[in-house]
Design a protein around this motif. Structure first.
Motif, PDB file in Angstrom:
ATOM      1  N   THR A  31       0.878  -1.169   0.000  1.00 49.80           N
ATOM      2  CA  THR A  31       0.000   0.000   0.000  1.00 49.80           C
ATOM      3  C   THR A  31       0.913   1.215   0.000  1.00 49.80           C
ATOM      4  O   THR A  31       1.916   1.226   0.705  1.00 49.80           O
ATOM      5  CB  THR A  31      -0.898   0.042   1.259  1.00 49.80           C
ATOM      6  N   GLU A  72      -5.244   3.312   8.372  1.00 54.29           N
ATOM      7  CA  GLU A  72      -5.013   2.303   7.328  1.00 54.29           C
ATOM      8  C   GLU A  72      -4.450   1.020   7.915  1.00 54.29           C
ATOM      9  O   GLU A  72      -4.804  -0.078   7.482  1.00 54.29           O
ATOM     10  CB  GLU A  72      -4.081   2.852   6.245  1.00 54.29           C
ATOM     11  N   HIS A  78      -6.834  -0.097   1.340  1.00 58.10           N
ATOM     12  CA  HIS A  78      -6.155   0.243   0.089  1.00 58.10           C
ATOM     13  C   HIS A  78      -5.060  -0.759  -0.273  1.00 58.10           C
ATOM     14  O   HIS A  78      -4.030  -0.374  -0.822  1.00 58.10           O
ATOM     15  CB  HIS A  78      -5.578   1.660   0.183  1.00 58.10           C
ATOM     16  N   ALA A  79      -5.284  -2.013   0.014  1.00 60.43           N
ATOM     17  CA  ALA A  79      -4.283  -3.033  -0.314  1.00 60.43           C
ATOM     18  C   ALA A  79      -4.055  -3.068  -1.822  1.00 60.43           C
ATOM     19  O   ALA A  79      -4.997  -3.083  -2.614  1.00 60.43           O
ATOM     20  CB  ALA A  79      -4.737  -4.397   0.181  1.00 60.43           C
ATOM     21  N   LYS A  81      -2.859  -0.705  -3.625  1.00 58.48           N
ATOM     22  CA  LYS A  81      -3.210   0.571  -4.246  1.00 58.48           C
ATOM     23  C   LYS A  81      -2.404   1.707  -3.628  1.00 58.48           C
ATOM     24  O   LYS A  81      -1.874   1.572  -2.530  1.00 58.48           O
ATOM     25  CB  LYS A  81      -4.693   0.886  -4.010  1.00 58.48           C
TER      26      LYS A  81
END
Length: 87
Positions: A31, A72, A78-79, A81
């Motif tokens: 991430t 996070e 948001h893995a 990304k």
């Protein structure tokens, strides 16, 4: 890139290369958090905007940037990304 501050170009270019490597990788969990261009001490509001590949604003407080990192880590959203944060 027109209008991009020359003093930050080398660092931004390096992170762009790293992002390309992450995106091309296989079997790697990653991430990437992209802060607003200006990070400085300020107020911890606990509120920040989240986006993807485009900058959201000019600044984020160091305190809210830290909150975004912890958020996070505690609830990964948001893995694989890149995401951006700003106040």
């Amino acid at each position: 890139m027109p209008g991009f501050p020359a003093e930050y170009y080398q660092e931004a270019d390096t992170f762009s290369t790293v992002l390309d490597l992450y995106r091309a990788s296989q079997g790697v969990q990653w991430t990437m958090l992209s802060p607003a261009p200006m990070i400085s001490p300020g107020e911890r509001t606990g509120q920040y905007r989240v986006g993807t590949d485009s900058p959201l604003g000019d600044a984020i407080s160091a305190e809210d940037f830290a909150v975004a990192i912890v958020d996070e880590l505690e609830k990964p959203a948001h893995a694989g990304k890149r995401f951006a944060v700003a106040n």
